[in-house]
Scaffold this motif. Sequence first.
Motif, PDB file in Angstrom:
ATOM      1  N   GLN A 115       0.839  -1.195   0.000  1.00 37.18           N
ATOM      2  CA  GLN A 115       0.000   0.000   0.000  1.00 37.18           C
ATOM      3  C   GLN A 115       0.875   1.248   0.000  1.00 37.18           C
ATOM      4  N   PHE A 116       0.492   2.215  -0.830  1.00 35.86           N
ATOM      5  CA  PHE A 116       1.252   3.455  -0.983  1.00 35.86           C
ATOM      6  C   PHE A 116       0.309   4.642  -0.813  1.00 35.86           C
ATOM      7  N   PHE A 117       0.878   5.765  -0.398  1.00 36.97           N
ATOM      8  CA  PHE A 117       0.166   7.033  -0.416  1.00 36.97           C
ATOM      9  C   PHE A 117       0.729   7.837  -1.583  1.00 36.97           C
ATOM     10  N   ILE A 128      -1.291  -2.348  -4.327  1.00 39.26           N
ATOM     11  CA  ILE A 128      -0.675  -3.106  -5.424  1.00 39.26           C
ATOM     12  C   ILE A 128      -0.528  -4.542  -4.948  1.00 39.26           C
ATOM     13  N   ALA A 129      -1.142  -5.477  -5.653  1.00 36.88           N
ATOM     14  CA  ALA A 129      -0.977  -6.887  -5.310  1.00 36.88           C
ATOM     15  C   ALA A 129       0.393  -7.372  -5.756  1.00 36.88           C
ATOM     16  N   SER A 160      -7.634   2.580  -2.734  1.00 41.03           N
ATOM     17  CA  SER A 160      -8.195   2.250  -1.430  1.00 41.03           C
ATOM     18  C   SER A 160      -9.036   3.403  -0.896  1.00 41.03           C
ATOM     19  N   ARG A 161      -8.500   4.611  -1.014  1.00 41.15           N
ATOM     20  CA  ARG A 161      -9.243   5.812  -0.634  1.00 41.15           C
ATOM     21  C   ARG A 161      -8.834   6.933  -1.567  1.00 41.15           C
ATOM     22  N   LEU A 162      -9.799   7.740  -1.952  1.00 42.74           N
ATOM     23  CA  LEU A 162      -9.556   8.866  -2.850  1.00 42.74           C
ATOM     24  C   LEU A 162      -9.912  10.149  -2.114  1.00 42.74           C
ATOM     25  N   TYR A 163      -8.976  11.096  -2.100  1.00 45.40           N
ATOM     26  CA  TYR A 163      -9.181  12.379  -1.435  1.00 45.40           C
ATOM     27  C   TYR A 163      -9.239  13.457  -2.512  1.00 45.40           C
ATOM     28  N   ARG A 164     -10.355  14.124  -2.608  1.00 49.88           N
ATOM     29  CA  ARG A 164     -10.477  15.212  -3.573  1.00 49.88           C
ATOM     30  C   ARG A 164      -9.597  16.383  -3.159  1.00 49.88           C
ATOM     31  N   LYS A 165      -9.299  17.230  -4.127  1.00 57.15           N
ATOM     32  CA  LYS A 165      -8.393  18.342  -3.836  1.00 57.15           C
ATOM     33  C   LYS A 165      -8.963  19.285  -2.789  1.00 57.15           C
ATOM     34  N   LEU A 215       0.111  -0.236   7.140  1.00 56.50           N
ATOM     35  CA  LEU A 215      -0.449  -0.259   5.791  1.00 56.50           C
ATOM     36  C   LEU A 215       0.426   0.495   4.803  1.00 56.50           C
ATOM     37  N   LEU A 216       1.274   1.393   5.286  1.00 52.86           N
ATOM     38  CA  LEU A 216       2.058   2.240   4.388  1.00 52.86           C
ATOM     39  C   LEU A 216       3.511   1.785   4.383  1.00 52.86           C
TER      40      LEU A 216
END
Length: 655
Positions: A462-464, A509-510, A519-524, A541-542
Motif C-alpha cells: 500500500q502506498f500514499f 498493489i498486489a 483504497s481511498r480517494l481524497y479530492r483536492k 499499511l504504508l
Amino acid sequence: MSEKAEVHQISSLTEGYAEQPTFLQAIKEESLHPFPVDKFKFLIHELSVQQKRAIAHFLNLPIVFSRHKKFPDALFHKLLLQLQKHYLLTDRERLYWVILYAVLDLLKNESPGSLETFLAAKEDNISRFGQWHFYWALRLHPGRAAAGTLWEEAIREFEEGLQGKAPEAKSIQEDRISDAKLTALEDKLKKEFALRQTREKEAGQLRKELGIQTKKLEQFEREKKQLSAELLILKEEAVKQKAEAEVSRNQLEARLYRLNKEKNELLNQLKDAEWKVEEMKSNAAKAEHELEKWKKRLERKEQSSTCDLIGLLLHSLLPESDKLYQELRQSDPENAPVLRARIRKIFDLIDLLEQFQQEHGQARSTSHVQTSDHSLASDSSVPEASRESESYVGTFYRRDHGGYIVLEDGKTFNVTESMVHQYGLEHEAEVQCSPGKQQNGMTLYDIELLLQGDDTYAPVRQFFGYIELGAHFTWYVVDMNNSQNRYPLHQRDIEIQQPNDGDPCLFNIADEGRFARISRLYRKTKQTAAEQELKTYKPSLLRGQAKKAKPDPFLDDCKVVIVGGMRKWFEGVVAETGATLIHDSGDAPERIHSDLSKANALFFLLTATSHRATWSCVEIAKHRRIPHFVIQGSKSNLRTLLWENRELIKRKQNV
C-alpha cells in the motif's frame, strides 16, 4: 655433394655399419688406445670446408656459419679438442666415425684380404688424397686383423717416415697462431657482446620513452574522443529539451482544451442536477399531497387511527425504496446520485413518521424497517440472543481491493474496501461474524474484531500517492515518496471513482500485480483533511515496496504456552520461530499445567482469558521462573514479543 647430403652420408655410415664388423672392430680397438690428437689435426687440415661443416653439423658443434665470412678453423679445432678431452668412449667412437667418413673414398672398395694391394698403391693414393688420409685409411683398414704383422710393420714404417718433417713443427706454429687468433676472436666477441648489451639498454630506454609518449598520445586521443562525446551529448540534450518543451506546450494546450471541455460538461451536469432537484421537490410535493389526501380520507371515513395510517404509509414507502435500490445497483454511475437522493428522501420521511409515533407515545415497530446498507451486517429484526448463538469465528485475508473472510465452517464471503477501513482489518485478523437475513434473501454479517492481524505479511503493498493523467488519456497512480513507483489505474476504479489529475489517494498493489486499486480517494478540496487522516493512519499499511522477510527459526527446541483465544490464531506465528506451541483457550487451564512447568515462555491474551486461568498460570510461571508476557490483541505484537525477548526465552531453555 651438398652439405645436407654430407651429413646424411655420415649418419647413414654410422647406422649402416653399426651391425657389420667391417670397420666396427677397427673403431672399437682404436677407441681403447689414447687418441692421437696431432695426427687428427693434420687430417683436419686436409679436409674441405664443406666436409668441415658436415662434421660440425654431425657433432652438433655450436658454430654459426656465414657465407660472407671465412670458416672458423681455430674455433673448430678447439671444439674438437674439447670433445676428445671428455674421455667418453661414445665421443671417441663418434670421432673415429668422422675420420672414417673423411677417408671413406680410400676404403670403399677394400676387403680383409686386399691389404697388400692397398700398400702397393701407396704413392698413388698419397698424391691423390694426401698422406694423412692414407695414414688413417691404413689404421682403419679391414685387413688389420687378418694380416696383423704386415699391418703393424706398415704403420711403423709410415710413422717413422713422417718423423722429423716440417709439417709437425709447422702444425705447432699454426696451432699457436690459431690459438692467438682464437683469443683475439674471443676478445672481439666479448667487446661485441658488451656493445650489444649497451645498444640493447639504449634500445630499451628508447622503447620505454616511446611507450610513455604513446600512452600520452593515447590519453590525448581519449580526451579528444571524450570531449567530442560530451559535445555530442550536449547537442542531443539541447535537441531533447527543445522537443520536451514542445511536447509540454502541446500537453498544456491539450490540458487546457480538456479542462474547458470538462467545464462545459460540469455546467451541463449542474443544469441536469438542478432539473433533478426540481423534480425531487415536485415528488416531495406529490408525497405531501398524497399524505394530505390520506389524512382527509382518514378524517372522512374515520375507520382507522393515525397509527394505522402511518403503518400503511410505511408499507407503501418501503417497497418503493427497495425498487429504487435495485435500480441503483443496475443503473449507470451518472444516475446514481439522483437515485440515492430519492432513497434518502424516502428514509427521511420514514424517520419523520417514526418520530411522530414516538411523540404520541406509540412503540416503534421494528418489523417494518430493513437496512439497505451492505456495510451493516445484521438484520435488526433478529433478536440479539439469536445472533450471538449463530455467530462464527473467521479469518480475514487481504486483497488488492477489499478482501474475504473464511469462516470456521468453510463458508467464504467478500469484504469491501470501505468495510476494511471501517473495521480496521489487517491481513489474517480473527473476527467474529453474526449472520442475518434481508427481505431480498441476502445474508449479511455483523463483524466484530477479536484478534488483529498484520498487513506486513499480506500479499498487498500500500502506498500514499496521487492521480496522474498520462498520454493517450491513460490514468496512473504515483507513489508520493518515489516517483519511479508508477502504476496504471484499474478501469473499474476509473469508472466508479472518476478521479481527477492530481488528486491524492491511498492505493494498493498486489504481488506481481499489473494494475493499482484505489483504497481511498481524497479530492483536492479535502486535501488538508486527507493529510490529517494520513498522520493517524495505521503505519503497517504504508510500507511501500519493502516486504518484511520472515526470519529464520530462532527458538528451536523451545516450548511456548499461550492462554486465551484460539489455537489457529497463533500457530503460524509460533511456527515461524521454530518453537512448539502449547495452547489453551482459558476454559480449563489445569490441562496445560504440567506442560507449562517445562515451557520456556508464557503468553496471555487478556481479552479472552478468565481471571482463574490467568492467576493459576502466573503462579506456576513465577515458581518455575518462566518469563510471561501479555499479548496486546494482535499477531504482530506476538511476533514482536517473541523476537525482542528471544534471548530471555532461550536462556530459560539453557537453565
